[in-house]
Design a protein around this motif. Structure first.
Motif, PDB file in Angstrom:
ATOM      1  N   GLY A  11      33.489 -23.799  29.159  1.00  0.00           N
ATOM      2  CA  GLY A  11      34.042 -24.193  27.874  1.00  0.00           C
ATOM      3  C   GLY A  11      33.501 -23.305  26.767  1.00  0.00           C
ATOM      4  N   LEU A  12      33.828 -23.635  25.555  1.00  0.00           N
ATOM      5  CA  LEU A  12      33.417 -22.867  24.389  1.00  0.00           C
ATOM      6  C   LEU A  12      31.903 -22.870  24.221  1.00  0.00           C
ATOM      7  N   TRP A  13      31.286 -24.021  24.366  1.00  0.00           N
ATOM      8  CA  TRP A  13      29.842 -24.117  24.163  1.00  0.00           C
ATOM      9  C   TRP A  13      29.068 -23.370  25.247  1.00  0.00           C
ATOM     10  N   ASP A  14      29.539 -23.409  26.459  1.00  0.00           N
ATOM     11  CA  ASP A  14      28.881 -22.658  27.538  1.00  0.00           C
ATOM     12  C   ASP A  14      28.946 -21.156  27.273  1.00  0.00           C
ATOM     13  N   THR A  15      30.100 -20.695  26.833  1.00  0.00           N
ATOM     14  CA  THR A  15      30.281 -19.273  26.530  1.00  0.00           C
ATOM     15  C   THR A  15      29.395 -18.849  25.359  1.00  0.00           C
ATOM     16  N   ILE A  19      26.331 -16.050  25.369  1.00  0.00           N
ATOM     17  CA  ILE A  19      26.323 -14.942  24.403  1.00  0.00           C
ATOM     18  C   ILE A  19      25.038 -14.953  23.588  1.00  0.00           C
ATOM     19  N   LEU A  20      24.586 -16.133  23.161  1.00  0.00           N
ATOM     20  CA  LEU A  20      23.355 -16.250  22.380  1.00  0.00           C
ATOM     21  C   LEU A  20      22.142 -15.782  23.179  1.00  0.00           C
ATOM     22  N   ILE A  25      17.982 -11.607  24.339  1.00  0.00           N
ATOM     23  CA  ILE A  25      17.339 -10.693  25.286  1.00  0.00           C
ATOM     24  C   ILE A  25      17.546  -9.238  24.844  1.00  0.00           C
ATOM     25  N   GLY A  26      18.726  -8.898  24.362  1.00  0.00           N
ATOM     26  CA  GLY A  26      18.982  -7.533  23.889  1.00  0.00           C
ATOM     27  C   GLY A  26      18.138  -7.184  22.683  1.00  0.00           C
ATOM     28  N   LYS A  27      18.016  -8.087  21.723  1.00  0.00           N
ATOM     29  CA  LYS A  27      17.194  -7.834  20.537  1.00  0.00           C
ATOM     30  C   LYS A  27      15.735  -7.672  20.920  1.00  0.00           C
ATOM     31  N   PHE A  28      15.258  -8.500  21.844  1.00  0.00           N
ATOM     32  CA  PHE A  28      13.883  -8.400  22.327  1.00  0.00           C
ATOM     33  C   PHE A  28      13.644  -7.045  22.999  1.00  0.00           C
ATOM     34  N   ALA A  29      14.588  -6.632  23.838  1.00  0.00           N
ATOM     35  CA  ALA A  29      14.443  -5.353  24.540  1.00  0.00           C
ATOM     36  C   ALA A  29      14.444  -4.183  23.560  1.00  0.00           C
ATOM     37  N   PHE A  30      15.331  -4.209  22.549  1.00  0.00           N
ATOM     38  CA  PHE A  30      15.374  -3.123  21.580  1.00  0.00           C
ATOM     39  C   PHE A  30      14.130  -3.084  20.699  1.00  0.00           C
TER      40      PHE A  30
END
Length: 141
Positions: A11-15, A19-20, A25-30
């Motif tokens: 559903g929308l909330w799972d998606t 994404i969140l 994880i991407g911000k942490f890695a960068f």
């Protein structure tokens, strides 16, 4: 009809949750990867200092050691506080070059990531470069 309801998918909330988590994880890695990459250059500089000087590392002055490390930092674009934190310790018959520092990166709002690095080059054991030497505990009897 009951089976079709179970097979609808996310559903929308799972998606949004997935994404969140990926953005976090991407911000942490960068934020963290450049700090570890710069520390790898510092370790490479200490290893090159040990390899090029060999036994003459103990004969070099503190200024020459710092100058060699500064030149390596300049060539490899090391800009952190490590370039100012080179400590040369001379003890009875031994020499230790220490580059201990902390680096900080903004993560989110008022949350910072702080990483501490301890890189030591012992002239007596250049093959064990860049990890602090651990002295065995003395027995107290």
């Amino acid at each position: 009809m009951k089976n079709l309801r179970k097979q609808r998918g996310m559903g929308l909330w799972d998606t949004l949750l997935i994404i969140l988590v990926c953005v976090f994880i991407g911000k942490f890695a960068f934020a963290v990867i450049p700090m570890y990459t710069e520390n790898r250059y510092i370790i490479a500089g200490l290893k090159e200092l040990a390899a090029t000087s060999g036994q003459s590392l103990q004969k070099m002055t503190d200024g020459e050691i710092r100058s060699n490390m500064q030149n390596f930092y300049m060539i490899n674009n090391v800009t952190s506080e490590a370039s100012k934190k080179i400590v040369v310790e001379r003890k009875s018959g031994g020499l230790v070059v220490k580059v201990d520092y902390e680096t900080r990166a903004d993560f989110f709002y008022n949350i910072d990531l702080v990483l501490s690095f301890a890189n030591h080059l012992d002239a007596e054991l250049p093959d064990l470069c860049c990890k602090p030497r651990v002295e065995p505990p003395s027995a107290k009897y």
